[in-house]
Design an enzyme around this catalytic site. Structure first.
Site: not given
Length: 799
Positions: A104, A256
């Site tokens: 993300d 991430h």
């Protein structure tokens, strides 16, 4: 009664001056438009960059702990893949011993490429949920990611909690991210993950309507089974441990590739992949997992130039990778796709690596479609615009720093050198004794008054000269006036006044005519609307006791200062002009002798060729020429004259436009002074750089300060920006107050300084920018006659 009809005759041909005026007027409009377009472009770039960095339209609210009683229980108990078909929601779970790696918040140029290398080394693909603003800033990273065979999904454009947003904002977030993907990699996607989302059981009453709306648009919403919590930076072992599914379950794993230092994520990723492969797990993308669930064979390995996964045969509607494919999404579920396709996602549209003519689809990228048509072109335009903003804004930031340092440096120089100048020129005792230029100059001098249609002012001007305490000869050069200026001057009957009539040829020609007819070796030049104090001429000529001085600048004052525009110019004259002249005097590089009050050695004027018509700033032109001829130019603060400043904004613009453009012409004309040697090159070595920096570059760039200030007040931090602006205003107020003290002016006019900074200064910036555009485009200006009122009378009447 009879009347006569005038004969029509032939149309009179325009005069040379009328033709020049017409050409000038025709040229100005495009330049004004160009200047405004530049300003609009700057504003647009700043707004775009601010939007990309979430400074504009940012909503930092994040919902937590809301009720979920309106969310169907089967959804809360379901898997991480949420699709809608015909308005009916369906969830699916990842197959056993299958891991869907998702990342993300990217992309970033630092961490995303490192993660891609780990994935490539381990021969697996992942799904990256990207923030649109980051995609538009780093398109190259996105293209490499897609070419490597990885899959992308939408993580909104500005990473905003959509549960607080309306339908319009939701659709903009999706569309803008699709455009960014189209511009970066030539694709669109049907995968979506909401910012701040986690497991599907965290869906609440506020976010559920958002997911339904997104699902009805044809998107697959992807949640999380296992969160590595790598953003907490717990260490490599913890990231690996927290990312590992329990009991051989399949899982969508969250990591991430942006949002801070992701070095631990990069280190943990390689370890994690090897560990899970050793346990018998396989890795795939979201689309790959959905293909498994829907019976399509899983792609493995790499084929093709783009490094995409293995292509498999799949009939239309059998890829099962897009939103709603597993439930047989109809073509009307989404309508026209962002990429230009007319079918629902997953209903057979090809991805960026496949041919439209074949039915081969890269399963692990089948949530993507090839962007076409307007989406593709709009996306590329967005990426190019962002690239411009990414290049321009850092440059503007550096220029802003340069401007700030220059402005503060100028203030510091003016205060220090002006104080030294004042103490030196007003010394009454101490080391060296009382200041003196030398023996008192008492011999007669010639005062030249060029006049063109000055009927309102000429009488006041000549009456003030008649009161002079110094012996003078007055030469009025009437430059073809049509309003009776010559007759008024002659009718006054003042002694020692000669009126010379010439055809209209301009101010430089009138001054040269006066110099040729002067009876004395010192000539004082003034404007036809200026009023001298009785001792102005005497004070002005005293520096000529020094044989090395060739010219003297006097102290010009604004006489009509009791209006708002007049007060603004009064502040500018005292602070900007006279404080500057003190500084330049000490540095021996005075750039301009004001046309309102200046004195010259007649021989020096003739030596440099007289007043030149090459520029519109003949006073600056001859001052620089005097420097280059080896003469010293000084400032005499005690020689005061009162001039009528423009009384309307239109006249003010016209005057300053001519001044600014003429100054640029004069500097360009004397550019070789930069290489002059000895004393004659002092202006080129010191004066010209200072004038260019302080009077052209800094004012041209100074609007950046105001633009950034307004931008920061609106979008960043109002109070901090306001305090910064007030701090600069205080510095200017201190400088202005000191300048008023040196000139013994009344402080009450300083009350107009804040308003001057808000309005008048901006106008002066625009004038200078307009002049710069004219200079760069090679335009020419003609002389403009300002409308006079004659309201400046004798000095005693000025308050």
């Amino acid at each position: 009664m009879t009347s006569t009809t005038p004969s029509r005759g032939r149309r009179r041909a325009p005069t040379k001056m009328e033709r020049a005026a017409g050409k000038a007027a025709a040229l100005q409009k495009p330049r004004v438009i160009l200047a405004l377009l530049l300003l609009l472009g700057l504003t647009s770039v700043m707004l775009l960059d601010g939007y990309l960095r979430s400074e504009i339209g940012n909503d930092a609210r994040v919902r937590d702990g809301a009720a979920y009683d309106k969310v169907p229980q089967k959804i809360l108990d379901g898997g991480p893949l949420l699709t809608f078909t015909g308005g009916a929601a369906k969830t699916q779970s990842v197959p056993k011993k299958t891991i869907v790696l998702t990342f993300d918040d990217g992309p970033t140029p630092t961490w995303t490429p490192q993660i891609l290398k780990v994935l490539d080394d381990n021969d697996i693909e992942a799904t990256f949920f990207m923030v649109g603003s980051m995609v538009s800033r780093y398109p190259g990273v996105v293209k490499d990611l897609v070419d490597q065979g990885n899959e992308v999904g939408i993580h909104t454009f500005t990473h905003v909690d959509l549960s607080y947003q309306g339908t319009g904002r939701l659709q903009r977030e999706l569309k803008q991210t699709q455009l960014a993907l189209a511009g970066a990699a030539g694709i669109t996607t049907t995968l979506f993950r909401a910012p701040y989302s986690s497991e599907i059981n965290a869906v609440d009453n506020y976010s559920w309507p958002v997911y339904k709306e997104i699902g009805n648009l044809g998107y697959t919403s992807v949640f999380v089974d296992t969160d590595s919590d790598d953003w907490k930076k717990p260490g490599v072992s913890k990231i690996v441990q927290w990312a590992t599914p329990k009991d051989n379950e399949g899982a969508v794993v969250l990591m991430h590739d942006a949002g801070g230092d992701r070095s631990e994520t990069v280190k943990a990723l390689d370890t994690y992949i090897k560990k899970m492969k050793a346990k018998g797990y396989s890795f795939t993308t979201v689309s790959g997992a959905m293909a498994k669930l829907n019976g399509a064979p899983n792609g493995a390995g790499r084929t093709g130039a783009t490094g995409s996964g293995q292509a498999v045969e799949a009939g239309v509607g059998q890829t099962g990778a897009g939103a709603g494919a597993s439930a047989g999404a109809g073509a009307g579920a989404l309508g026209e796709q962002p990429g230009g396709a007319q079918s629902a996602p997953g209903s057979g549209s090809t991805n960026s690596s496949s041919s439209n003519s074949s039915n081969k689809v890269n399963v692990e990228q089948s949530g993507q479609q090839k962007a076409t048509g307007s989406t593709l072109y709009e996306g590329k335009a967005l990426v190019y615009a962002v690239a411009v903003a990414e290049w321009v804004l850092p440059l503007l930031s550096w220029l802003l720093l340069v401007v700030g340092v220059s402005v503060m440096g100028r203030f510091g120089m003016m205060l220090i050198l002006a104080r030294r100048h004042y103490r030196q020129r007003n010394r009454k005792r101490g080391k060296g004794g009382k200041f003196s230029w030398g023996p008192t100059v008492t011999r007669p001098v010639t005062v030249i008054v060029p006049a063109y249609n000055e009927k309102e002012c000429i009488a006041n001007t000549l009456h003030s000269l008649a009161q002079s305490t110094h012996p003078i000869e007055i030469i009025v050069v009437d430059d073809g006036s049509t309003d009776g200026t010559k007759e008024i001057a002659e009718s006054l009957g003042l002694p020692n006044v000669r009126v010379i009539r010439q055809e209209n040829a301009g101010k430089p020609a009138a001054l040269n005519n006066g110099v040729r007819n002067a009876s004395y070796d010192i000539v004082v030049m003034m404007d036809g609307d200026t009023v001298f104090e009785p001792d102005a001429v005497h004070q002005l000529v005293q520096p000529f006791a020094d044989p090395g001085i060739g010219a003297v600048a006097g102290n010009a004052k604004v006489g009509n200062r009791n209006t708002v525009i007049g007060a603004w110019q009064h502040i500018e004259y005292v602070m900007g002009f006279n404080l500057d002249r003190r500084m330049y005097d000490l540095l021996r590089c005075m750039p301009t002798i004001p046309g309102a009050i200046g004195a010259f050695r007649r021989d020096a004027v003739l030596e440099v060729g007289g007043m030149s018509e090459d520029t519109l700033a003949e006073d600056t032109d001859i001052t620089i020429a005097m420097h280059r001829a080896g003469w010293r130019v000084v400032y005499q603060e005690h020689a005061r004259a009162w001039t009528e400043a423009p009384s309307s904004l239109k006249q003010l613009w016209s005057q300053r436009y001519r001044w600014s453009y003429g100054t640029m012409q004069a500097l360009w004309k004397h550019r070789k002074s930069l290489t002059d040697k000895g004393p004659s090159g002092r202006f080129g070595r010191i004066g010209m750089p200072l004038v260019v920096i302080f009077q052209i570059i800094t004012p041209v760039l100074a609007p950046l300060i105001d633009v950034f200030t307004v931008y920061s007040m609106i979008f960043v931090d109002f109070w901090a920006s306001l305090l910064a602006w007030l701090a600069v205003l205080v510095v200017q107020l201190v400088c202005a107050a000191y300048a008023f003290r040196l000139d013994r002016e009344k402080y009450r006019y300083l009350a107009m300084l804040p308003l001057q900074q808000l309005a008048y200064r901006q106008m002066m910036y625009l004038v200078l920018i307009h002049s710069s555009v004219t200079a760069l485009t090679g335009g020419r200006l003609r002389w403009q006659k300002l409308k006079r009122t004659g309201e400046v009378g004798t000095p005693a009447g000025v308050s």
